[in-house]
Write an enzyme that holds these catalytic residues in place. Structure first.
Site, PDB file in Angstrom:
ATOM      1  N   LYS A  21       0.830  -1.199   0.000  1.00 24.05           N
ATOM      2  CA  LYS A  21       0.000   0.000   0.000  1.00 24.05           C
ATOM      3  C   LYS A  21       0.864   1.249   0.000  1.00 24.05           C
ATOM      4  O   LYS A  21       0.547   2.228  -0.652  1.00 24.05           O
ATOM      5  CB  LYS A  21      -0.900  -0.023   1.244  1.00 24.05           C
ATOM      6  CG  LYS A  21      -2.152   0.778   1.089  1.00 24.05           C
ATOM      7  CD  LYS A  21      -3.042   0.652   2.306  1.00 24.05           C
ATOM      8  CE  LYS A  21      -3.699  -0.713   2.397  1.00 24.05           C
ATOM      9  NZ  LYS A  21      -4.349  -0.940   3.692  1.00 24.05           N
ATOM     10  N   GLU A  79      -2.125 -12.520  -4.952  1.00 24.20           N
ATOM     11  CA  GLU A  79      -2.337 -11.133  -4.526  1.00 24.20           C
ATOM     12  C   GLU A  79      -2.916 -10.327  -5.679  1.00 24.20           C
ATOM     13  O   GLU A  79      -2.311 -10.250  -6.738  1.00 24.20           O
ATOM     14  CB  GLU A  79      -1.007 -10.510  -4.110  1.00 24.20           C
ATOM     15  CG  GLU A  79      -0.309 -11.270  -3.003  1.00 24.20           C
ATOM     16  CD  GLU A  79       0.889 -10.507  -2.472  1.00 24.20           C
ATOM     17  OE1 GLU A  79       0.823  -9.261  -2.399  1.00 24.20           O
ATOM     18  OE2 GLU A  79       1.884 -11.151  -2.141  1.00 24.20           O
ATOM     19  N   HIS A  84      -8.510   0.409  -9.204  1.00 26.09           N
ATOM     20  CA  HIS A  84      -9.545   1.348  -8.764  1.00 26.09           C
ATOM     21  C   HIS A  84      -9.085   1.922  -7.424  1.00 26.09           C
ATOM     22  O   HIS A  84      -8.413   1.230  -6.661  1.00 26.09           O
ATOM     23  CB  HIS A  84     -10.882   0.618  -8.580  1.00 26.09           C
ATOM     24  CG  HIS A  84     -11.960   1.502  -8.023  1.00 26.09           C
ATOM     25  ND1 HIS A  84     -12.576   2.471  -8.784  1.00 26.09           N
ATOM     26  CD2 HIS A  84     -12.512   1.576  -6.781  1.00 26.09           C
ATOM     27  CE1 HIS A  84     -13.472   3.096  -8.035  1.00 26.09           C
ATOM     28  NE2 HIS A  84     -13.455   2.579  -6.811  1.00 26.09           N
TER      29      HIS A  84
HETATM   30  P1  ADP Z   1      -1.494  -6.713   3.107  1.00 24.16           P
HETATM   31  O1  ADP Z   1      -0.066  -7.053   3.366  1.00 24.16           O
HETATM   32  O2  ADP Z   1      -2.366  -6.881   4.338  1.00 24.16           O
HETATM   33  O3  ADP Z   1      -2.051  -7.429   1.902  1.00 24.16           O
HETATM   34  P2  ADP Z   1      -1.379  -4.288   1.450  1.00 24.16           P
HETATM   35  O4  ADP Z   1      -0.487  -3.117   1.712  1.00 24.16           O
HETATM   36  O5  ADP Z   1      -1.051  -5.172   0.280  1.00 24.16           O
HETATM   37  O6  ADP Z   1      -1.495  -5.124   2.802  1.00 24.16           O
HETATM   38  O7  ADP Z   1      -2.870  -3.723   1.293  1.00 24.16           O
HETATM   39  C1  ADP Z   1      -3.887  -4.615   0.903  1.00 24.16           C
HETATM   40  C2  ADP Z   1      -5.257  -4.187   1.364  1.00 24.16           C
HETATM   41  O8  ADP Z   1      -5.576  -2.886   0.883  1.00 24.16           O
HETATM   42  C3  ADP Z   1      -6.336  -5.086   0.786  1.00 24.16           C
HETATM   43  O9  ADP Z   1      -6.533  -6.240   1.587  1.00 24.16           O
HETATM   44  C4  ADP Z   1      -7.560  -4.180   0.757  1.00 24.16           C
HETATM   45  O10 ADP Z   1      -8.284  -4.276   1.983  1.00 24.16           O
HETATM   46  C5  ADP Z   1      -6.964  -2.775   0.630  1.00 24.16           C
HETATM   47  N1  ADP Z   1      -7.103  -2.162  -0.701  1.00 24.16           N
HETATM   48  C6  ADP Z   1      -7.475  -0.868  -0.909  1.00 24.16           C
HETATM   49  N2  ADP Z   1      -7.489  -0.583  -2.213  1.00 24.16           N
HETATM   50  C7  ADP Z   1      -7.115  -1.696  -2.876  1.00 24.16           C
HETATM   51  C8  ADP Z   1      -6.960  -2.008  -4.278  1.00 24.16           C
HETATM   52  N3  ADP Z   1      -7.179  -1.090  -5.231  1.00 24.16           N
HETATM   53  N4  ADP Z   1      -6.567  -3.268  -4.594  1.00 24.16           N
HETATM   54  C9  ADP Z   1      -6.338  -4.181  -3.637  1.00 24.16           C
HETATM   55  N5  ADP Z   1      -6.469  -3.958  -2.310  1.00 24.16           N
HETATM   56  C10 ADP Z   1      -6.864  -2.724  -1.912  1.00 24.16           C
HETATM   57 MG    MG Z   2      -1.059  -7.427   0.002  1.00 25.32          MG
END
Ligand code: ADP
Ligand code: MG
Length: 169
Positions: A21, A79, A84
């Site tokens: 993220k 993953e 969006h």
């Molecule tokens: P994690 O290590 O928990 O997967 P990330 O930094 O990869 O953390 O963030 C993933 C989370 O972000 C998803 O589980 C979802 O809840 C949220 N999210 C928000 N926007 C998106 C997007 N466009 N695509 C995928 N996940 C998203």
């Molecule tokens: Mg992730």
């Protein structure tokens, strides 16, 4: 890959906090139960397709299938980056996807900038390929209109049907 298009759905779980993220490319992780159902001919690498969260709108996506470092690379992970901008996270909600095509194998990068550039290329390729009529058609698949939500009476993520959803039709 004869298993494409491949339909699957499952609850969004926490990943291993690699900070996707923070890179501007969050990836929603599927539980092991979904990953374990992947057909043998679906190799690791980057895929493109369509995705929706619960009964929400359907968006383009890119997905990485790779070896999960948390489990010493003995388990695969899936993953999905949905193309969006969401207002909120959707952990615990049901992500439905159809994997439509393959972009490239996994590889390692010398720098974070190179990795981000590669992912942005993947996103552009996904956006363009999904405009092909045969791919646009999959967006209309009944699979998406029958997406169970977390508020439905049956716990969708734990019922066998939600994880083994019909492929090939
Ligand atoms: P994690 O290590 O928990 O997967 P990330 O930094 O990869 O953390 O963030 C993933 C989370 O972000 C998803 O589980 C979802 O809840 C949220 N999210 C928000 N926007 C998106 C997007 N466009 N695509 C995928 N996940 C998203
Ligand atoms: Mg992730």
């Amino acid at each position: 890959m004869k298993s494409l298009p491949y339909f699957c759905r499952g609850e969004v779980i926490r990943g291993f906090g690699r900070g996707s993220k923070e890179l501007g490319i969050p990836t929603a992780n599927f539980p092991d139960s979904v990953v374990e159902h992947l057909p043998a001919d679906i190799s690791t690498g980057i895929y493109y397709g369509w995705a929706c969260v619960d009964n929400g709108d359907i968006y383009k996506m890119v997905m990485s299938i790779g070896w999960n470092p948390y489990y010493k690379n003995t388990k695969k992970s899936m993953e999905t980056h949905v193309i969006h901008t969401f207002k909120e996270d959707f952990y615990g909600q049901i992500l439905s996807v159809v994997m439509v095509g393959y972009i490239r194998p996994e590889r390692s990068y010398d720098s974070l900038e190179a990795l981000i550039a590669a992912i942005n290329n993947d996103i552009e390729e996904a956006k363009a390929k999904l405009e092909l009529p045969e791919h646009l058609k999959l967006r209309e698949d009944n699979f998406f209109t029958t997406a169970p939500s977390t508020s439905s009476t049956a716990p969708a993520a734990t019922t066998p049907t939600s994880q083994t959803i019909m492929n090939g039709h």
